[in-house]
Design a protein around this motif. Structure first.
Motif, PDB file in Angstrom:
ATOM      1  N   ALA A 259       0.832  -1.207   0.000  1.00 49.47           N
ATOM      2  CA  ALA A 259       0.000   0.000   0.000  1.00 49.47           C
ATOM      3  C   ALA A 259       0.866   1.257   0.000  1.00 49.47           C
ATOM      4  CB  ALA A 259      -0.924  -0.015   1.213  1.00 49.47           C
ATOM      5  N   SER A 262       2.227   1.736  -3.458  1.00 43.36           N
ATOM      6  CA  SER A 262       1.212   2.287  -4.345  1.00 43.36           C
ATOM      7  C   SER A 262       1.055   3.791  -4.138  1.00 43.36           C
ATOM      8  CB  SER A 262      -0.129   1.580  -4.106  1.00 43.36           C
ATOM      9  OG  SER A 262      -1.139   2.120  -4.935  1.00 43.36           O
ATOM     10  N   VAL A 379      -2.632  -1.086   8.097  1.00 45.32           N
ATOM     11  CA  VAL A 379      -2.922  -1.413   6.696  1.00 45.32           C
ATOM     12  C   VAL A 379      -4.211  -0.722   6.259  1.00 45.32           C
ATOM     13  CG1 VAL A 379      -3.543  -3.271   5.108  1.00 45.32           C
ATOM     14  CG2 VAL A 379      -1.705  -3.619   6.756  1.00 45.32           C
ATOM     15  N   THR A 382      -3.625   2.903   5.634  1.00 46.61           N
ATOM     16  CA  THR A 382      -2.851   3.160   4.416  1.00 46.61           C
ATOM     17  C   THR A 382      -3.660   2.903   3.153  1.00 46.61           C
ATOM     18  OG1 THR A 382      -0.926   2.401   5.691  1.00 46.61           O
ATOM     19  CG2 THR A 382      -0.613   2.719   3.351  1.00 46.61           C
ATOM     20  N   LEU A 383      -4.635   2.020   3.224  1.00 44.58           N
ATOM     21  CA  LEU A 383      -5.482   1.760   2.065  1.00 44.58           C
ATOM     22  C   LEU A 383      -6.566   2.821   1.873  1.00 44.58           C
ATOM     23  CD1 LEU A 383      -6.008  -2.111   2.329  1.00 44.58           C
ATOM     24  CD2 LEU A 383      -4.628  -0.888   0.647  1.00 44.58           C
ATOM     25  N   THR A 386      -6.326   5.297  -1.245  1.00 48.70           N
ATOM     26  CA  THR A 386      -6.643   4.678  -2.530  1.00 48.70           C
ATOM     27  C   THR A 386      -8.147   4.431  -2.654  1.00 48.70           C
ATOM     28  OG1 THR A 386      -4.473   3.594  -2.538  1.00 48.70           O
ATOM     29  CG2 THR A 386      -6.143   2.719  -4.039  1.00 48.70           C
TER      30      THR A 386
END
Length: 404
Positions: A259, A262, A379, A382-383, A386
């Motif tokens: 992540a 990205s 996680v 961090t996602l 997006t």
């Protein structure tokens, strides 16, 4: 009086990192790994301060020669770069001894840093070019405290090192192109008087970095740091009992690093999230890259420490993980696009601030959470950027490309 003429970039095919530059970046792998190990176990305030100091010193030495190779291109002096590589390798090897309080290793690190910086400033004098985008690369003011530290004892030497880094930052943000040019002219006049030369001195040109090539090099450094996160988890997992907790942590750490990759490359530029090409001057973009890389390297160390504490995290390790991620997102606010005020405000309120605040809340109130739960929560944080962007735009992001 010397003439100052702008350097004219030569048109041609797109440049990529040379084999020499990739070889040089391997030293960055060793350096980041050694410095990240300072945060293993249960790091205290002193460990964190030493980590910040050495990471800034190592990155400064690396960027000086990265910019030299960027400007010099095929005219890069291989022996000079190899000598700098050796000096940086000495710095990396001395890090554990510095952490242990060994005077010999501390002096070796300081001496290697002085040599590397002296080599860097010497290359610009010989090239008769002025790098206005990063004046610290060719000015030695920040090196003076490191020289003095060769005769200092702990902890005075650390304060001298910090002073040297602070002087480099001062030079970077306050010295103008005119100041550098006038300083070079004054130096040349003194040399003419001393040697009683009557012939004209060669003109000084202003170096113009290749933005695309520099972006690729900066991105490679971030990739190295993310790869260090993978290496930290693998190293810790190889010594831990393989059970359900380890499987859960390994999966969470992998998704967290993916992540971050990205965000840094599919939604960023040169490894910095939300940064776009030429949206910030180099004097601002390069320190931003340094601080983002430092947060990622600290996060990598925290993931390695998490694999050593599979049940619950020590408070210091939990704070290291969460504060590193919070710092990463706060720095994205600096890189956020300024062209559209509304879009920037929306990004700050919907992405940057929540993604910085939630990790800090986990750090402050997550003492009862298990290790795997903490990493999976990071996680999810961090996602979120997006997910938010995909919901807002309604289309899939393009594939990542190196240097973009």
């Amino acid at each position: 009086m010397n003439e100052v003429s702008p350097a004219i970039p030569v048109s041609g095919e797109e440049r990529h990192a040379s084999w020499l530059e990739l070889f040089f970046d391997l030293v960055a792998v060793a350096g980041v790994a050694q410095i990240a190990h300072l945060l293993h176990g249960e790091p205290g305030a002193g460990d964190l301060g030493l980590y910040v100091l050495l990471f800034l010193a190592f990155w400064t030495a690396w960027i000086c020669f990265t910019l030299y190779g960027n400007v010099a291109g095929e005219r890069t002096h291989t022996r000079t770069v190899l000598a700098a590589m050796f000096g940086m390798a000495v710095m990396a090897a001395a890090v554990p001894g510095v952490h242990a309080g060994e005077d010999g290793q501390a002096r070796a690190l300081a001496l290697a840093y002085v040599v590397v910086r002296s080599l860097a400033s010497g290359t610009w004098r010989h090239r008769r070019e002025i790098l206005v985008d990063w004046p610290a690369a060719q000015m030695s003011l920040g090196v003076i405290p490191w020289i003095v530290s060769l005769w200092a004892e702990e902890p005075a030497r650390y304060w001298l090192w910090a002073l040297g880094i602070a002087l480099d930052l001062y030079v970077t943000f306050t010295v103008s192109a005119r100041d550098i040019i006038e300083s070079r002219r004054a130096h040349d006049r003194r040399e003419e008087t001393r040697s009683r030369r009557r012939e004209a001195v060669l003109p000084v040109s202003v170096a113009a970095p290749d933005a695309d090539h520099l972006s690729e090099r900066l991105g490679l450094f971030v990739i190295i740091v993310l790869g260090e996160g993978v290496a930290q988890v693998i190293e810790a997992a190889s010594e831990a009992p393989w059970n359900r907790r380890l499987y859960g942590l390994a999966a969470a750490a992998f998704f967290l690093l993916v992540a971050l990759w990205s965000l840094s490359f599919r939604h960023g530029y040169a490894g910095v999230p939300y940064l776009t090409a030429r949206s910030l001057p180099a004097r601002a973009a390069l320190p931003l890259h340094c601080f983002v890389s430092g947060c990622l390297a600290a996060l990598a160390a925290g993931l390695g420490a998490a694999a050593e504490h599979l049940e619950t995290l020590p408070d210091s390790t939990r704070w290291l993980l969460c504060a590193s991620l919070a710092g990463y997102f706060l720095l994205t606010g600096v890189a956020a696009p300024r062209q559209l005020v509304g879009a920037r405000r929306r990004l700050l309120l919907s992405v940057v601030l929540p993604c910085a605040a939630v990790p800090l809340l986990i750090a402050g109130f997550g003492a009862g959470l298990g290790t795997v739960a903490v990493v999976w929560l990071l996680v999810a944080v961090t996602l979120w950027p997006t997910f938010y962007e995909s919901r807002r735009t309604g289309h899939r992001e393009p594939d990542a490309r190196p240097g973009t």
